[in-house]
Motif scaffolding. Structure first.
Motif, short mmCIF file in Angstrom:
data_model
loop_
_atom_site.label_atom_id
_atom_site.label_comp_id
_atom_site.label_asym_id
_atom_site.label_seq_id
_atom_site.Cartn_x
_atom_site.Cartn_y
_atom_site.Cartn_z
N PHE A 36 0.83 -1.21 0.00
CA PHE A 36 0.00 0.00 0.00
C PHE A 36 0.87 1.26 0.00
CE2 PHE A 36 -3.11 -3.08 1.92
CZ PHE A 36 -3.87 -3.18 0.77
N ARG A 37 2.00 1.23 0.70
CA ARG A 37 2.91 2.39 0.68
C ARG A 37 3.51 2.56 -0.71
NH1 ARG A 37 4.64 0.04 5.47
NH2 ARG A 37 6.66 -0.47 4.60
N ILE A 38 3.87 1.45 -1.33
CA ILE A 38 4.45 1.51 -2.69
C ILE A 38 3.42 2.08 -3.66
CG2 ILE A 38 5.22 0.09 -4.64
CD1 ILE A 38 6.51 -1.79 -2.49
N MET A 39 2.19 1.57 -3.60
CA MET A 39 1.16 2.05 -4.52
C MET A 39 0.84 3.52 -4.29
SD MET A 39 0.71 -0.40 -6.57
CE MET A 39 -0.57 0.39 -7.53
N ALA A 40 0.81 3.96 -3.03
CA ALA A 40 0.57 5.38 -2.74
C ALA A 40 1.69 6.24 -3.33
CB ALA A 40 0.46 5.60 -1.24
N THR A 41 2.92 5.76 -3.25
CA THR A 41 4.06 6.49 -3.81
C THR A 41 3.96 6.57 -5.34
OG1 THR A 41 5.47 5.80 -1.98
CG2 THR A 41 6.59 6.52 -3.99
N ILE A 42 3.60 5.45 -5.96
CA ILE A 42 3.48 5.43 -7.42
C ILE A 42 2.38 6.37 -7.89
CG2 ILE A 42 2.83 3.97 -9.39
CD1 ILE A 42 4.15 1.64 -7.72
N VAL A 43 1.24 6.36 -7.22
CA VAL A 43 0.13 7.24 -7.58
C VAL A 43 0.56 8.71 -7.42
CG1 VAL A 43 -2.16 8.04 -6.87
CG2 VAL A 43 -1.73 5.61 -7.21
N ALA A 44 1.18 9.04 -6.28
CA ALA A 44 1.62 10.42 -6.04
C ALA A 44 2.62 10.86 -7.11
CB ALA A 44 2.22 10.55 -4.64
N ALA A 45 3.58 9.99 -7.43
CA ALA A 45 4.59 10.33 -8.45
C ALA A 45 3.95 10.49 -9.82
CB ALA A 45 5.67 9.25 -8.49
N SER A 46 2.98 9.64 -10.15
CA SER A 46 2.30 9.74 -11.45
C SER A 46 1.51 11.04 -11.55
CB SER A 46 1.36 8.55 -11.66
OG SER A 46 2.09 7.35 -11.70
N LYS A 47 0.78 11.40 -10.48
CA LYS A 47 0.02 12.65 -10.49
C LYS A 47 0.95 13.85 -10.64
CE LYS A 47 -4.00 11.31 -7.74
NZ LYS A 47 -4.67 11.47 -6.44
N GLU A 48 2.05 13.83 -9.88
CA GLU A 48 3.02 14.93 -9.96
C GLU A 48 3.62 15.02 -11.36
OE1 GLU A 48 7.25 16.09 -7.89
OE2 GLU A 48 5.76 15.06 -6.65
N PHE A 49 3.95 13.89 -11.95
CA PHE A 49 4.50 13.87 -13.30
C PHE A 49 3.51 14.44 -14.31
CE2 PHE A 49 5.11 11.67 -17.38
CZ PHE A 49 6.40 12.09 -17.67
N LEU A 50 2.25 14.01 -14.23
CA LEU A 50 1.23 14.51 -15.14
C LEU A 50 1.09 16.03 -15.03
CD1 LEU A 50 -1.53 11.78 -14.79
CD2 LEU A 50 -0.21 12.30 -16.84
N ASN A 51 1.10 16.55 -13.80
CA ASN A 51 1.01 17.99 -13.60
C ASN A 51 2.25 18.70 -14.12
OD1 ASN A 51 -1.53 17.90 -12.42
ND2 ASN A 51 -0.71 17.68 -10.36
N ASP A 52 3.43 18.14 -13.83
CA ASP A 52 4.68 18.79 -14.23
C ASP A 52 4.84 18.88 -15.73
OD1 ASP A 52 5.35 19.18 -11.59
OD2 ASP A 52 6.92 17.65 -11.53
N ILE A 53 4.43 17.84 -16.45
CA ILE A 53 4.63 17.87 -17.90
C ILE A 53 3.49 18.55 -18.63
CG2 ILE A 53 6.07 15.80 -17.91
CD1 ILE A 53 3.58 14.33 -19.16
N ASP A 54 2.41 18.88 -17.91
CA ASP A 54 1.23 19.51 -18.52
C ASP A 54 0.77 18.67 -19.71
OD1 ASP A 54 -0.84 21.24 -18.82
OD2 ASP A 54 0.37 22.91 -19.54
N TYR A 55 0.39 17.43 -19.41
CA TYR A 55 0.07 16.43 -20.44
C TYR A 55 -1.03 16.88 -21.41
CZ TYR A 55 -4.07 14.91 -17.82
OH TYR A 55 -5.28 14.85 -17.19
N LYS A 56 -2.02 17.64 -20.91
CA LYS A 56 -3.11 18.07 -21.79
C LYS A 56 -2.59 19.02 -22.86
CE LYS A 56 -6.94 17.48 -18.62
NZ LYS A 56 -8.04 18.11 -17.91
N GLU A 57 -1.78 19.98 -22.44
CA GLU A 57 -1.23 20.96 -23.39
C GLU A 57 -0.33 20.28 -24.43
OE1 GLU A 57 1.91 24.45 -22.90
OE2 GLU A 57 0.00 24.89 -21.90
N LYS A 58 0.38 19.24 -24.01
CA LYS A 58 1.29 18.54 -24.92
C LYS A 58 0.57 17.47 -25.75
CE LYS A 58 5.58 19.39 -22.54
NZ LYS A 58 5.15 20.31 -21.53
N GLY A 59 -0.71 17.25 -25.50
CA GLY A 59 -1.47 16.29 -26.29
C GLY A 59 -1.19 14.83 -25.94
#
Length: 108
Positions: A36-59
């Motif tokens: 559960f700690r690993i999955m929480a870390t993966i989810v947090a990192a994925s959300k942060e990555f999506l925000n950092d790269i601005d995935y919508k703007e980049k298509g």
């Protein structure tokens, strides 16, 4: 035959670290508390990555995950099912599928 992903996408790949600080095998089974700690870390990192790269703007419209299977269990989809449940609940996806080798999620 496996369909080819069209357009930009990102791939999630991760492993755990053992008690000595070395990278574990991808097929190692971890206990539930650590899971559960690993999955929480993966989810947090994925959300942060999506925000950092601005995935919508980049298509970027797809996320791909290649879940490992436990050693000697080629039909073992437990990790894939777990990852899909977390992705559906925690990340901005509109569709998700698994073909036995990879999880492909369509981002909102």
């Amino acid at each position: 035959s496996q369909a080819k992903i069209r357009g930009p996408y990102f791939k999630v790949d991760f492993t755990t670290v053992d008690e000595y600080g070395y990278e574990d095998r991808a097929d190692r089974v971890v206990n539930k508390g650590r899971l559960f700690r690993i999955m929480a870390t993966i989810v947090a990192a994925s959300k942060e990555f999506l925000n950092d790269i601005d995935y919508k703007e980049k298509g970027i419209k797809k996320m791909v995950v290649f879940p490992s299977k436990s050693k000697g269990m080629e039909k073992d989809d437990r990790r894939a099912n777990l990852y899909m449940a977390y992705i559906k609940r925690q990340l901005p996806v509109s569709d998700i599928s698994y073909d036995g080798k990879r999880i492909e999620a369509t981002l909102n």
